[in-house]
Design a protein around this motif. Structure first.
Motif, PDB file in Angstrom:
ATOM      1  N   LYS A 157      10.244   1.197  -4.607  1.00  0.00           N
ATOM      2  CA  LYS A 157      11.005   2.411  -4.871  1.00  0.00           C
ATOM      3  C   LYS A 157      10.109   3.641  -4.873  1.00  0.00           C
ATOM      4  O   LYS A 157      10.556   4.751  -4.556  1.00  0.00           O
ATOM      5  CB  LYS A 157      11.728   2.293  -6.215  1.00  0.00           C
ATOM      6  CG  LYS A 157      12.921   1.352  -6.212  1.00  0.00           C
ATOM      7  CD  LYS A 157      13.570   1.306  -7.588  1.00  0.00           C
ATOM      8  CE  LYS A 157      14.747   0.343  -7.610  1.00  0.00           C
ATOM      9  NZ  LYS A 157      15.373   0.270  -8.959  1.00  0.00           N
ATOM     10  N   LYS A 158       8.849   3.458  -5.234  1.00  0.00           N
ATOM     11  CA  LYS A 158       7.912   4.579  -5.283  1.00  0.00           C
ATOM     12  C   LYS A 158       7.252   4.850  -3.929  1.00  0.00           C
ATOM     13  O   LYS A 158       6.407   5.741  -3.828  1.00  0.00           O
ATOM     14  CB  LYS A 158       6.828   4.304  -6.335  1.00  0.00           C
ATOM     15  CG  LYS A 158       7.369   4.286  -7.759  1.00  0.00           C
ATOM     16  CD  LYS A 158       6.256   4.019  -8.764  1.00  0.00           C
ATOM     17  CE  LYS A 158       6.790   4.036 -10.187  1.00  0.00           C
ATOM     18  NZ  LYS A 158       5.731   3.796 -11.187  1.00  0.00           N
ATOM     19  N   GLY A 159       7.620   4.069  -2.911  1.00  0.00           N
ATOM     20  CA  GLY A 159       7.078   4.327  -1.580  1.00  0.00           C
ATOM     21  C   GLY A 159       6.053   3.339  -1.090  1.00  0.00           C
ATOM     22  O   GLY A 159       5.581   3.432   0.050  1.00  0.00           O
ATOM     23  N   ASP A 174       0.160   7.933  -9.130  1.00  0.00           N
ATOM     24  CA  ASP A 174      -0.479   7.837  -7.821  1.00  0.00           C
ATOM     25  C   ASP A 174      -0.473   9.155  -7.062  1.00  0.00           C
ATOM     26  O   ASP A 174      -1.377   9.456  -6.289  1.00  0.00           O
ATOM     27  CB  ASP A 174       0.251   6.784  -6.960  1.00  0.00           C
ATOM     28  CG  ASP A 174       0.102   5.385  -7.529  1.00  0.00           C
ATOM     29  OD1 ASP A 174      -0.788   5.199  -8.378  1.00  0.00           O
ATOM     30  OD2 ASP A 174       0.861   4.503  -7.129  1.00  0.00           O
ATOM     31  N   SER A 175       0.572   9.952  -7.255  1.00  0.00           N
ATOM     32  CA  SER A 175       0.741  11.170  -6.469  1.00  0.00           C
ATOM     33  C   SER A 175      -0.122  12.330  -6.953  1.00  0.00           C
ATOM     34  O   SER A 175      -0.149  13.388  -6.325  1.00  0.00           O
ATOM     35  CB  SER A 175       2.212  11.608  -6.499  1.00  0.00           C
ATOM     36  OG  SER A 175       2.633  11.831  -7.831  1.00  0.00           O
ATOM     37  N   GLU A 180       0.832  -1.198   0.000  1.00  0.00           N
ATOM     38  CA  GLU A 180       0.000   0.000   0.000  1.00  0.00           C
ATOM     39  C   GLU A 180       0.867   1.248   0.000  1.00  0.00           C
ATOM     40  O   GLU A 180       1.989   1.250   0.532  1.00  0.00           O
ATOM     41  CB  GLU A 180      -0.937   0.031   1.209  1.00  0.00           C
ATOM     42  CG  GLU A 180      -2.059  -0.992   1.144  1.00  0.00           C
ATOM     43  CD  GLU A 180      -3.027  -0.899   2.302  1.00  0.00           C
ATOM     44  OE1 GLU A 180      -4.097  -1.531   2.219  1.00  0.00           O
ATOM     45  OE2 GLU A 180      -2.716  -0.206   3.297  1.00  0.00           O
ATOM     46  N   LEU A 181       0.326   2.318  -0.577  1.00  0.00           N
ATOM     47  CA  LEU A 181       0.932   3.641  -0.524  1.00  0.00           C
ATOM     48  C   LEU A 181      -0.142   4.597  -0.050  1.00  0.00           C
ATOM     49  O   LEU A 181      -1.145   4.815  -0.730  1.00  0.00           O
ATOM     50  CB  LEU A 181       1.433   4.070  -1.910  1.00  0.00           C
ATOM     51  CG  LEU A 181       1.961   5.503  -2.021  1.00  0.00           C
ATOM     52  CD1 LEU A 181       3.200   5.692  -1.158  1.00  0.00           C
ATOM     53  CD2 LEU A 181       2.268   5.858  -3.471  1.00  0.00           C
ATOM     54  N   GLY A 211      -3.022  12.768  -0.036  1.00  0.00           N
ATOM     55  CA  GLY A 211      -2.232  12.298  -1.165  1.00  0.00           C
ATOM     56  C   GLY A 211      -2.657  10.916  -1.608  1.00  0.00           C
ATOM     57  O   GLY A 211      -3.802  10.500  -1.421  1.00  0.00           O
ATOM     58  N   ALA A 212      -1.713  10.169  -2.176  1.00  0.00           N
ATOM     59  CA  ALA A 212      -2.019   8.845  -2.711  1.00  0.00           C
ATOM     60  C   ALA A 212      -2.562   7.926  -1.614  1.00  0.00           C
ATOM     61  O   ALA A 212      -2.159   7.997  -0.454  1.00  0.00           O
ATOM     62  CB  ALA A 212      -0.759   8.238  -3.321  1.00  0.00           C
ATOM     63  N   HIS A 213      -3.480   7.054  -2.013  1.00  0.00           N
ATOM     64  CA  HIS A 213      -4.100   6.104  -1.078  1.00  0.00           C
ATOM     65  C   HIS A 213      -4.451   4.862  -1.895  1.00  0.00           C
ATOM     66  O   HIS A 213      -5.604   4.575  -2.164  1.00  0.00           O
ATOM     67  CB  HIS A 213      -5.349   6.745  -0.453  1.00  0.00           C
ATOM     68  CG  HIS A 213      -5.891   6.004   0.743  1.00  0.00           C
ATOM     69  ND1 HIS A 213      -5.197   5.851   1.920  1.00  0.00           N
ATOM     70  CD2 HIS A 213      -7.085   5.397   0.947  1.00  0.00           C
ATOM     71  CE1 HIS A 213      -5.929   5.193   2.789  1.00  0.00           C
ATOM     72  NE2 HIS A 213      -7.077   4.892   2.221  1.00  0.00           N
TER      73      HIS A 213
END
Length: 474
Positions: A67-69, A183-184, A9-10, A16-18
């Motif tokens: 890498k993207k969080g 996503d952001s 999950e992010l 922000g992203a969810h």
């Protein structure tokens, strides 16, 4: 051996992203499911020659997301977050009735609107999309996975931008994912030209995205809440908390900025003019060089605006369910009237008619040619004809596609891997195989071949665009 599942999950603070990303490896098959936390999301499956290659592909996907969080999580611990929507209160108007010819009830409040020679499109927050003729007859309907924010056209292509961050191509028998916004980016509005997207978001950013979802540039505006974004061959026009800013298409450099009183909510463009509706009860008109200071004053916050192509008439919709008509040159108010079907979130003028979509989910068609404007000034309006929506249809299954044994008259394309990307190229005589094809993301599978109705080279060159229906070649 049992299937191996990885769930990530992010979720960012401050709205922000969810989102989630799930990878399942079952033998030689890798299945990916992704979307907003709390939703079913979309699913893609790909086959590999061996279980080892399937596992390696899965690990590469997981590493990219890490890498993207994205981080490991327990499904269900985080709850679904509400999608950002305009904070809007619509009130009833006490004005006399607007010249509404007919109104169609879509079933939920509606932002998405597009009108052309053949059809009038409306998309609402339940994800329902309807196509009507110019007399209000329902011709077709679709169901998308999430609420429709806007409907935009690009030559012969038509797209719907949705709350799930996806942009769907409406050109075939089934809507397909044409773009997946990062996503952001919490999308507020978008526009498109030559296959390149201009996207405005909740933080006042404007982002330009190419046909492969690759960000070309991103700029932070002088203010937040960037609802307006319009694109043409000259640049990108962004309306936000502090006014309207124009950026260069190629590098995002600021070309000019004009302040406005109040936040810019919705914007319209014609060939040489821009119109920006604001929370300060005004519509502004600028040339595309940032010149001009014509202002059209309303009595309340202006949600939307539009104009006739020659600029003779300018229209506005406020938060009290009223429609205004102005003399485009002098700014004089010609009339104000009530829709009797909610406040207009979006509007479009087309061949002597004004089409609006509203807070109560209506698509309303109003008479707006010269004779009708004069009749409305005199207080004359037709009796509106009410049209109910047909029974709803189920949402199309992600990735569903018809399989055919032969291409027939279609054009064959093939999906191939380039590094960590799945891309599509032409595999038919007469097309350059070095140029990629803009192609739906939800049906790409390495090695698969497809048949499309038509391929056209993008006006900007460098890639092809698939037009019409898509089938898988057996």
């Amino acid at each position: 051996m049992p299937a191996e599942k990885t769930y990530l999950e992010l979720s960012e603070e401050g709205g922000g992203a969810h989102k989630f990303y799930e990878v399942v490896v079952d033998g030689t098959t890798v299945t990916v499911r992704y979307g907003r936390i709390g939703d079913a999301g979309q699913t893609k499956a790909e086959s590999h020659p061996t279980a080892e290659k399937a596992a390696a592909s899965a690990q590469k996907k997981i590493a990219e997301k890490r890498k993207k969080g994205y981080a490991p999580a327990v499904m269900g611990d985080r709850k679904k977050r509400a999608v950002t929507q305009r904070v809007i209160v619509s009130q009833a108007s006490t004005a006399r009735g607007a010249p509404v010819l007919w109104k169609f009830a879509s079933g939920d409040r509606a932002f998405g609107l597009f009108v052309d020679e053949a059809r009038c499109w409306v998309g609402n927050e339940s994800g329902r999309l309807f196509a009507l003729d110019h007399e209000g007859k329902v011709l077709d309907q679709f169901r998308l996975p999430d609420g429709v924010k806007c409907i935009v056209a690009d030559d012969d292509w038509l797209y719907a931008g949705c709350d799930d961050g996806n942009v769907y191509d409406l050109g075939g028998k089934v809507p397909r994912v044409a773009y997946e916004i990062a996503d952001s980016i919490d999308v507020y509005w978008l526009d498109i030209r030559d296959g390149v997207l201009g996207v405005s978001d909740a933080e006042g950013n404007v982002v330009v995205v190419n046909h492969e979802d690759e960000s070309q540039w991103r700029r932070k505006s002088r203010g937040k809440f960037g609802w307006m974004v319009r694109c043409d061959e000259l640049g990108v026009y962004h309306g936000h908390e502090k006014g309207v800013t124009m950026y260069d298409w190629e590098d995002g450099s600021e070309l000019w900025h004009r302040p406005t009183q109040g936040d810019v909510l919705f914007g319209w463009q014609e060939e040489s003019a821009l119109y920006a509706s604001t929370s300060a009860n005004k519509v502004y008109r600028f040339t595309k060089r940032g010149e001009g200071d014509t202002v059209y004053p309303c009595d309340s916050r202006v949600f939307s605006c539009a104009a006739s192509p020659d600029g003779r008439y300018v229209f506005a919709g406020d938060d009290h369910s009223s429609i205004y008509c102005f003399d485009g040159e002098t700014g004089a108010r010609l009339w104000k009237a009530a829709t009797h079907c909610g406040s207009a979130f979006s509007m479009q003028y087309f061949k002597g008619r004004l089409y609006v979509v509203t807070t109560d989910g209506s698509l309303a068609c109003m008479l707006a040619d010269e004779a009708s404007v004069k009749a409305a000034q005199a207080g004359t309006a037709p009796a509106a004809r009410a049209i109910a929506a047909p029974p709803p249809v189920a949402a199309a299954a992600p990735g569903a596609i018809q399989t055919v044994a032969a291409p027939g008259r279609g054009v064959v394309v093939e999906c191939y891997r380039e590094g960590d990307k799945l891309r599509v190229r032409a595999a038919a005589p007469g097309f350059d195989p070095k140029k990629n094809v803009q192609f739906p993301k939800d049906i790409r599978q390495e090695g698969a071949r497809f048949v499309v109705d038509e391929l056209r080279e993008a006006s900007r060159g460098g890639f092809y665009r698939a037009l019409g229906d898509i089938k898988r070649l057996a």
